[in-house]
Write an enzyme that holds these catalytic residues in place. Structure first.
Site, PDB file in Angstrom:
ATOM      1  N   GLU A  33       0.732  -1.180  -0.102  1.00  0.00           N
ATOM      2  CA  GLU A  33       0.085   0.045  -0.128  1.00  0.00           C
ATOM      3  C   GLU A  33       0.893   1.248  -0.116  1.00  0.00           C
ATOM      4  OE1 GLU A  33      -2.168  -0.913   3.540  1.00  0.00           O
ATOM      5  OE2 GLU A  33      -1.077   0.620   4.634  1.00  0.00           O
TER       6      GLU A  33
ATOM      7  N   HIS B 128       9.210  19.119   5.720  1.00  0.00           N
ATOM      8  CA  HIS B 128      10.150  18.922   4.627  1.00  0.00           C
ATOM      9  C   HIS B 128      11.023  17.663   4.568  1.00  0.00           C
ATOM     10  CE1 HIS B 128       9.572  23.071   3.458  1.00  0.00           C
ATOM     11  NE2 HIS B 128       9.777  23.466   4.727  1.00  0.00           N
TER      12      HIS B 128
END
Lengths: 368, 288, 368, 288
Positions: B209, B247
């Protein structure tokens, strides 16, 4: 759970990591005690607020009042600004990037640091971002810190300051069960102090019970999602108009994928998980109804969650409240026959395979 | 043969006297699993379905020679339970418990490595080797003895896929639920490596997944080390993106982690991909 | 370093482990503030003080003064009592034994606990002493504590109290780099409190630098041994009359063994270790002289410590101060020829083999 | 062959630019050891006897493929140094440093096990495989290439014994100084196991001393697992007893740990014992 910048900075201060002098401002009176120039920063749980105008520098009281009223209440990518942080301006000598996060592949905390911090960190090439993994059995060691800090080519005193911050940040990361602690930029000021100008702190939801001092903040959720969260139901609202109920995240995702295949769009993602309580199914189905999808697609593969348990819960809601949209069901696995029997008079549309059910759902959603 | 659990597997269940424990001890016994002991502190001397309960894992191992544990204790006691089992010499650990803080999971995953133990989970539905042993909460009725190895990051989806394989008469050597958490002990690579060595396994099915890079790493591993045919299904091609990890998440991922990236990696490794979960059975029938 | 009982108890209190109310008494005035009856306990760094009369119960002030003067200054197996601890008497319900020490074989801390604490713990059979090892990579875990505590067959509340003490003691053990923490007896009082009636705490000498709060205490050493310790020389005084200087603990021990074989007795055990500094050798040789052995036996196998280095140091002392006892030398290994040359006019007796040298030393020591 | 170090050994020296480091890099090079790198933080770019210095072990390994480290750093930095080497993938760690807090040693010994690395020391004089490699501070001149394996808890005494073997023409396959501290990584058992498998080793000499139960455990291990002839010397038969570790020491030891106990255990295991260190050579000559 993502903490707002100002709450992350509270944790930083608790761990003796310098941040600019600042305070949360709710109205104009709160500016007292701050020296000009300072910065007003929208407190939102998402990135990109700078580009959206959520960060403004102010020179004097008039300026501050004006810009404060611009920021407070503004909408940044779907989030309304309800809190504003005012912080004194720092003279910056160097801007660095520092984060500690989870490397799923190595199953270890990963420290990343770069001498090129700032807005564009994601476009900094890999060779300028220095990485160091910390084995959780031994925790952070001096060599871990030495290794990354030495590559930054800083002055000796700057190295020491940055090393201390890494050590403290790791402590915070571990102690507060964080998924992420990110400081961008971590700066060295003109007078040599190492300071965190921003904070991104994500705490692992599963570990929140260990941190009663961290007040929960469900800012990222819609009202229905909040309701679901309180009831312990995995419920995510999406942009489409087909409500998907399935059991297990994988099956739920595969169901959404099947809808996409037939050009339909999921509107709600509701994972029943492993439950054997019809009451919980009932609550879930009620939530789904409140989300007002055009079509509901119930896709079950019974195992731990038995098909008849789900059928009972669904039947109870329909019997009591009725249902004003088509419900397509595809039921398979443990006790599927009992389930089908329970639901046979409930006016639901049945399908034999996932493909059939998905196709029908999409057609109905398109109003075909 | 089979991987991780077989007819030599002797299971101790940690958290044996709870609701789940009692139910699944019964289910496992029905499957033919040698459940030899249960552990619940303070309940030594009791029995569950005729299985003796001990105060601690060491006592259980001393008395019954258990070599495998099924961990069903609540999340906040899971780390202690896994440490206890490893210190008692257990070499196969299956952690069903979900919502374990991942810092805890990191610690016990590495402690399992220290102990040269196989750890599956957390948040795993368990492992089943049809005809031999089932250690976990996988529904017993869907399995058929055979030669397909299944390793999956998903729960229900696996049942669906295993069921469709069985319906087409393609039995399984072993089905391993790797667990859906960000941190798990055994990954696709660990399972692939074991399936490659297992002479009862002729083909391998991977159920992946979105999120993480386990599939991308598996693809690379397959290219280098796996000779048996591999099939895969990836869920989440159109799922909403998960929580963005600052980030840092982007820097680590560098574009990996999406369904598209995983599918591309598998295709490059010669892995046949299914569009719908139930298609897997057709693919295995055709190419397996 | 062994801590006196009262200092161990100070650490216990710092770690929130109950001890009886008490104080160090230096003279009779110090009794104020203590309730009768209490116990006076000689503070000595060795066991067996109870049997030697170093622990006495007192009923009133007169009694206390009398017994205090008996204990203070008494000699217990070579140790003069210079400190006395007075502690209020506790009504004991149960006496346990608890220790954490190092299992060298498993390379792990070992917790030992028994329901049969008290004087005769060493004769309690193994099956009544419950053991649990703690892996240093993960530290103490709840299961470690559960495992041993459950075997004691205590009341629920008592179990909880003992469990807490184990956890705290482990913390102390780890934090203070202990080799041993032993509580015998650990008692449960009539009113249910778990208390440490004694304390034995040994801290790893190599780690003392990490514990500036622990003042060194060299009570176990003779004046010459203290002097040697300050100079960093391994020097132990024994009962015999032959002073052995060798390099390396193993070789030094083997040399003593050889003496015993020839019916001689070592009087000093001086291990030069690995040194390349003639000055240190000089200091060592001077110390040896001060110990006034009847014979000195210098047994060298040069490697890291070069034979000529040692020869230079020895020669310097003899040239400057002379030597008033025979010195037998057996010198082998790196630079042995240079060494023999340096010492050739120093009036020393040389031997070719360890056996020869040992035999000669023993004969000379017997005055043969 | 040989054990632990041989001609494939590529050494990085941690603490390379100190007095000891510089001296022993020279000595090892003279012995023929492949010293490929030194590490001293902040001194990258320097050289010692032509060996390049790096800031950290990872850099050294990346550049030179070092597989073995010699740890010479001061005691308070030793734990960090060993952790660093293990994280950098070093699989043979020789710790010379003495006076390391034993809690530190416990941690790095177990972390070496986690990393499947061989760790010798701390407070070891090192390892020498004559004709192949020497990693440590053992005096190079005493060795002779041959078939006797030596494992010792002592330093100088080992030199004495090795020297007497060499003087009689009986060379050594490998000589391992296990280190004199209460906590060491490799014990007699680890060395025996390696010598048993090493086809260049025909006989094994153990040099033990009082304290601990390593000799008693070795004796038991020899009875069960070692087919090669074993010889031993035990130092400290008449040494003053060491510090008494409370009652705990007595309870653990239960009479073991003395020279008499060790000698008895070895005799029971068929190990030939020497009275004087230099007798070992005679015994090996006669029975080896």
């Amino acid at each position: 759970m993502k903490l707002f910048e100002y709450r992350g900075k509270e944790l930083f201060e608790k761990h003796d990591i310098s941040v600019p002098k600042g305070k949360l401002v709710k109205n104009e009176k709160d500016f007292s005690g701050l020296n000009f120039p300072f910065i007003l920063k929208a407190q939102v749980p998402i990135g990109g607020r700078g580009k959206a105008g959520g960060i403004k520098s102010v020179e004097n009281l008039k300026d501050a009042k004006e810009k404060f009223s611009q920021i407070m209440g503004m909408n940044i990518r779907g989030c309304t600004v309800r809190k504003v942080l005012a912080e004194e301006k720092i003279d910056i000598e160097k801007e660095l990037y520092l984060s500690i996060t989870l490397d799923r592949s190595k199953r270890m905390p990963l420290i990343m640091i770069s001498g090129e911090g700032g807005m564009d960190i994601e476009s900094v090439p890999d060779e300028k971002i220095f990485k160091e993994w910390v084995n959780p059995l031994i925790g952070i060691q001096p060599f871990n810190i030495r290794s990354v800090v030495s590559k930054l080519k800083l002055e000796k005193e700057e190295e020491k300051g940055v090393a201390k911050v890494i050590s403290k940040i790791y402590k915070l990361f571990r102690e507060y069960d964080c998924e992420l602690v990110e400081i961008n930029p971590l700066i060295i000021s003109k007078d040599g102090e190492v300071m965190a100008l921003d904070s991104k702190v994500n705490i692992n939801d599963d570990a929140l019970y260990r941190h009663p001092d961290i007040e929960p903040e469900l800012v990222e959720l819609t009202p229905l999602e909040k309701d679901a969260k309180n009831k312990g139901i995995a419920f995510i609202q999406l942009d489409g108009n087909i409500g998907v109920i399935a059991n297990g995240a994988g099956l739920t995702m595969a169901t959404l994928d099947a809808l996409t295949h037939f050009k339909g769009d999921g509107g709600v993602f509701l994972d029943l998980g492993g439950t054997d309580d019809p009451e919980k199914v009932k609550q879930a189905f009620e939530l789904m109804k409140k989300a007002k999808p055009k079509v509901i697609f119930l896709n079950l593969f019974g195992g731990i969650t038995k098909c008849d348990t789900v059928a009972k819960g669904v039947k109870a809601v329909i019997t009591k409240e009725g249902i004003d949209c088509p419900v397509i069901t595809r039921i398979k696995g443990c006790n599927e026959d009992i389930a089908k029997d329970i639901l046979k008079d409930a006016g639901l549309i049945t399908a034999a395979t996932l493909q059939d059910a998905a196709q029908k759902s999409c057609e109905l959603a398109r109003g075909a | 043969m089979a991987i991780f659990v077989d007819d030599k597997t002797k299971v101790v269940v940690q958290g044996a006297t709870g609701h789940q424990g009692m139910f699944h001890i019964g289910e496992m016994l029905d499957f033919g699993t040698k459940v030899v002991a249960g552990v619940t502190p303070g309940k030594a001397g009791q029995e569950v379905h005729g299985v003796p309960i001990f105060n601690d894992v060491k006592d259980a191992v001393d008395e019954t020679s258990a070599n495998t544990t099924l961990v069903l204790v609540p999340a906040r006691f899971a780390k202690d339970a896994v440490f206890e089992a490893l210190d008692a010499g257990i070499k196969t650990v299956v952690v069903i418990t979900e919502n374990i803080p991942f810092h805890d999971a990191m610690e016990f995953v590495h402690y399992a490595k220290y102990n040269d133990a196989v750890l599956v989970g957390p948040n795993s539905p368990g492992i089943a080797s049809p005809g031999k042993s089932k250690v976990g909460i996988l529904p017993g009725g869907i399995f058929l003895k055979g030669n397909v190895g299944v390793a999956s990051r998903s729960g229900t989806l696996t049942y669906e896929i295993v069921n469709s394989l069985s319906e087409k008469g393609m039995g399984q050597s072993t089905c391993v639920g790797l667990g859906g958490d960000p941190i798990t002990g055994t990954s696709f690579i660990g399972a692939l490596d074991a399936f490659e060595k297992d002479k009862d396994t002729k083909a391998v099915v991977l159920v992946g997944e979105i999120g993480g890079t386990a599939e991308e790493e598996a693809a690379e591993y397959i290219t280098k080390n796996i000779s048996k045919p591999v099939f895969a299904f990836i869920a989440g091609r159109t799922a909403p993106p998960g929580k963005r990890m600052g980030h840092a998440g982007a820097i680590i991922a560098r574009g990996k982690g999406t369904a598209a990236s995983k599918i591309k990696a598998f295709e490059k490794a010669g892995v046949k991909l299914a569009k719908f979960p139930t298609d897997i059975a057709d693919l295995v029938e055709k190419y397996g």
